[in-house]
Scaffold this motif. Structure first.
Motif, PDB file in Angstrom:
ATOM      1  N   ILE A  11       0.863  -1.177   0.000  1.00 28.51           N
ATOM      2  CA  ILE A  11       0.000   0.000   0.000  1.00 28.51           C
ATOM      3  C   ILE A  11       0.899   1.226   0.000  1.00 28.51           C
ATOM      4  N   HIS A  12       0.619   2.151  -0.907  1.00 34.53           N
ATOM      5  CA  HIS A  12       1.395   3.375  -1.033  1.00 34.53           C
ATOM      6  C   HIS A  12       0.447   4.547  -0.829  1.00 34.53           C
ATOM      7  N   GLU A  13       0.732   5.342   0.187  1.00 31.81           N
ATOM      8  CA  GLU A  13      -0.124   6.474   0.512  1.00 31.81           C
ATOM      9  C   GLU A  13       0.384   7.739  -0.167  1.00 31.81           C
ATOM     10  N   SER A  14      -0.568   8.529  -0.624  1.00 33.96           N
ATOM     11  CA  SER A  14      -0.257   9.813  -1.254  1.00 33.96           C
ATOM     12  C   SER A  14      -1.338  10.794  -0.828  1.00 33.96           C
ATOM     13  N   GLY A  15      -1.022  11.582   0.185  1.00 28.59           N
ATOM     14  CA  GLY A  15      -2.024  12.507   0.714  1.00 28.59           C
ATOM     15  C   GLY A  15      -3.172  11.743   1.320  1.00 28.59           C
ATOM     16  N   ASP A  16      -4.396  12.094   0.922  1.00 32.67           N
ATOM     17  CA  ASP A  16      -5.551  11.401   1.477  1.00 32.67           C
ATOM     18  C   ASP A  16      -5.966  10.197   0.638  1.00 32.67           C
ATOM     19  N   GLN A  17      -5.164   9.832  -0.352  1.00 37.51           N
ATOM     20  CA  GLN A  17      -5.447   8.682  -1.198  1.00 37.51           C
ATOM     21  C   GLN A  17      -4.391   7.605  -0.991  1.00 37.51           C
ATOM     22  N   ALA A  18      -4.651   6.432  -1.544  1.00 38.41           N
ATOM     23  CA  ALA A  18      -3.682   5.345  -1.439  1.00 38.41           C
ATOM     24  C   ALA A  18      -3.791   4.461  -2.680  1.00 38.41           C
ATOM     25  N   ILE A  19      -2.720   3.743  -2.944  1.00 40.33           N
ATOM     26  CA  ILE A  19      -2.669   2.776  -4.031  1.00 40.33           C
ATOM     27  C   ILE A  19      -2.366   1.414  -3.419  1.00 40.33           C
ATOM     28  N   LEU A  20      -3.148   0.408  -3.781  1.00 41.22           N
ATOM     29  CA  LEU A  20      -2.842  -0.975  -3.428  1.00 41.22           C
ATOM     30  C   LEU A  20      -2.251  -1.615  -4.678  1.00 41.22           C
ATOM     31  N   LEU A  21      -1.104  -2.244  -4.522  1.00 34.61           N
ATOM     32  CA  LEU A  21      -0.417  -2.823  -5.676  1.00 34.61           C
ATOM     33  C   LEU A  21      -0.074  -4.272  -5.376  1.00 34.61           C
ATOM     34  N   GLY A  22      -0.620  -5.157  -6.197  1.00 34.72           N
ATOM     35  CA  GLY A  22      -0.317  -6.577  -6.088  1.00 34.72           C
ATOM     36  C   GLY A  22       0.751  -6.959  -7.095  1.00 34.72           C
ATOM     37  N   THR A  23       1.421  -8.063  -6.837  1.00 39.51           N
ATOM     38  CA  THR A  23       2.480  -8.522  -7.735  1.00 39.51           C
ATOM     39  C   THR A  23       2.207  -9.970  -8.137  1.00 39.51           C
ATOM     40  N   GLY A  24       2.994 -10.463  -9.061  1.00 38.58           N
ATOM     41  CA  GLY A  24       2.881 -11.854  -9.481  1.00 38.58           C
ATOM     42  C   GLY A  24       1.713 -12.086 -10.415  1.00 38.58           C
ATOM     43  N   LYS A  37      -9.613   4.658   1.702  1.00 34.55           N
ATOM     44  CA  LYS A  37      -8.318   4.517   2.375  1.00 34.55           C
ATOM     45  C   LYS A  37      -8.524   4.396   3.881  1.00 34.55           C
ATOM     46  N   GLN A  38      -9.399   5.238   4.448  1.00 36.74           N
ATOM     47  CA  GLN A  38      -9.681   5.163   5.877  1.00 36.74           C
ATOM     48  C   GLN A  38     -10.276   3.808   6.233  1.00 36.74           C
ATOM     49  N   MET A  39     -11.211   3.325   5.426  1.00 40.58           N
ATOM     50  CA  MET A  39     -11.838   2.033   5.683  1.00 40.58           C
ATOM     51  C   MET A  39     -10.805   0.907   5.668  1.00 40.58           C
TER      52      MET A  39
END
Length: 88
Positions: A11-24, A37-39
């Motif tokens: 999970i990468h946070e950027s201000g009040d937003q976030a990115i979830l990044l999966g691999t493979g 993001k809060q949830m």
């Protein structure tokens, strides 16, 4: 139900937003707005759905039933996308 990220998911946070990044093979990329993001943050901190609903309705002007449905849908979507798993 509480959640944890699956191995390899970040999970990468950027201000009040976030990115979830999966691999493979199950790679996925999700952008979360501030409310989602809060949830997710609360769920990953071990909070159950009802606690997340209560915390979210305290911050946003929404009916608890609507927020509960949104949290449940978010949990289901994260599990289906294989980004998270039940920490049970």
């Amino acid at each position: 139900m509480t959640l944890r990220l699956r191995p390899g998911v970040t999970i990468h946070e950027s201000g009040d937003q976030a990115i979830l990044l999966g691999t493979g093979r199950d790679a996925a990329y999700w952008r979360l707005n501030g409310t989602a993001k809060q949830m997710v943050t609360l769920l990953l901190d071990g909070r159950d759905v009802e606690t997340v609903v209560t915390a979210t309705t305290a911050v946003v002007a929404a009916d608890a039933a609507v927020v509960r449905r949104d949290v449940e849908n978010l949990v289901t979507a994260l599990l289906d996308a294989k980004l998270a798993e039940d920490a049970g």
